[in-house]
Design an enzyme around this catalytic site. Structure first.
Site, PDB file in Angstrom:
ATOM      1  N   HIS A  11      49.171  64.061  75.918  1.00  0.00           N
ATOM      2  CA  HIS A  11      49.476  65.483  76.083  1.00  0.00           C
ATOM      3  C   HIS A  11      48.582  66.346  75.202  1.00  0.00           C
ATOM      4  CE1 HIS A  11      51.709  65.866  72.255  1.00  0.00           C
ATOM      5  NE2 HIS A  11      52.312  64.716  72.564  1.00  0.00           N
ATOM      6  N   CYS A  70      52.960  59.942  70.205  1.00  0.00           N
ATOM      7  CA  CYS A  70      52.207  60.259  71.419  1.00  0.00           C
ATOM      8  C   CYS A  70      50.720  60.394  71.108  1.00  0.00           C
ATOM      9  CB  CYS A  70      52.724  61.552  72.041  1.00  0.00           C
ATOM     10  SG  CYS A  70      54.363  61.395  72.787  1.00  0.00           S
TER      11      CYS A  70
END
Length: 191
Positions: free
Chosen positions: A150, A166
């Protein structure tokens, strides 16, 4: 006499300029604040993966989108701030989202309640959302791993160990990667 000023010429200057044609503006990034090796660039690649595969090397802090002919598009990434937070192994992109909704994980709320407690119910997509303008959701054996590729609100942390696990990319880079890969793309994370 040699200048110490970094030349911000094409193509990189245009890669990281402000994007106004999004539902929310994506701010431009002063790439002089990010080491040049972490700027998006096409590079030679010697891995044996099929074109279209994403390979993330968390030690090097690079994400490679494998191309034909021994080439890859390389992006700088930010990774988990602690070794145990990083995803390892093989996954599949089972979902893609533009301006995704974000909800912190139970572990994030537990370990950093002052930071994540106030947004425990989640946050709509938008300029203040930590996932940025795009997210690619990693699944293994048909189940959500809760790890994502992301964007970031902190582009100057690219190349560092900073996330809750992440893989973060500069917002312009996740938009570029998102446009290049379909649902079903294989992702290999090593380190």
């Amino acid at each position: 006499m040699q200048s110490n000023v970094i030349q911000v010429d094409q193509p990189w200057a245009s890669y990281y300029s402000m994007l106004k044609d999004e539902p929310f503006p994506v701010n431009g990034v002063d790439i002089r604040k990010i080491p040049q090796q972490f700027w998006r660039q096409e590079v030679d690649y010697e891995g044996g993966e099929q074109p279209g595969t994403i390979v993330v090397n968390t030690t090097e802090r690079f994400l490679y989108l494998v191309e034909a002919g021994g080439r890859a598009m390389r992006y700088g990434v930010g990774v988990g701030r602690e070794e145990g937070l990083n995803f390892r192994g093989t996954a599949t992109i089972a979902r893609k989202a533009e301006w995704p909704r974000w909800t912190p994980t139970a572990n994030m709320i537990k370990t950093q309640p002052e930071r994540y407690g106030p947004v425990a119910a989640g946050m709509a997509g938008g300029p203040g959302n930590p996932l940025g303008p795009r997210a690619l959701y990693l699944y293994r054996n048909g189940k959500d791993t809760h790890f994502r590729l992301h964007g970031t609100l902190e582009p100057y942390t690219i190349g560092q160990s900073v996330s809750s696990g992440c893989i973060r990319l500069i917002n312009q880079d996740i938009i570029d990667l998102y446009s290049r890969v379909p649902v079903g793309t294989k992702v290999i994370v090593t380190g």
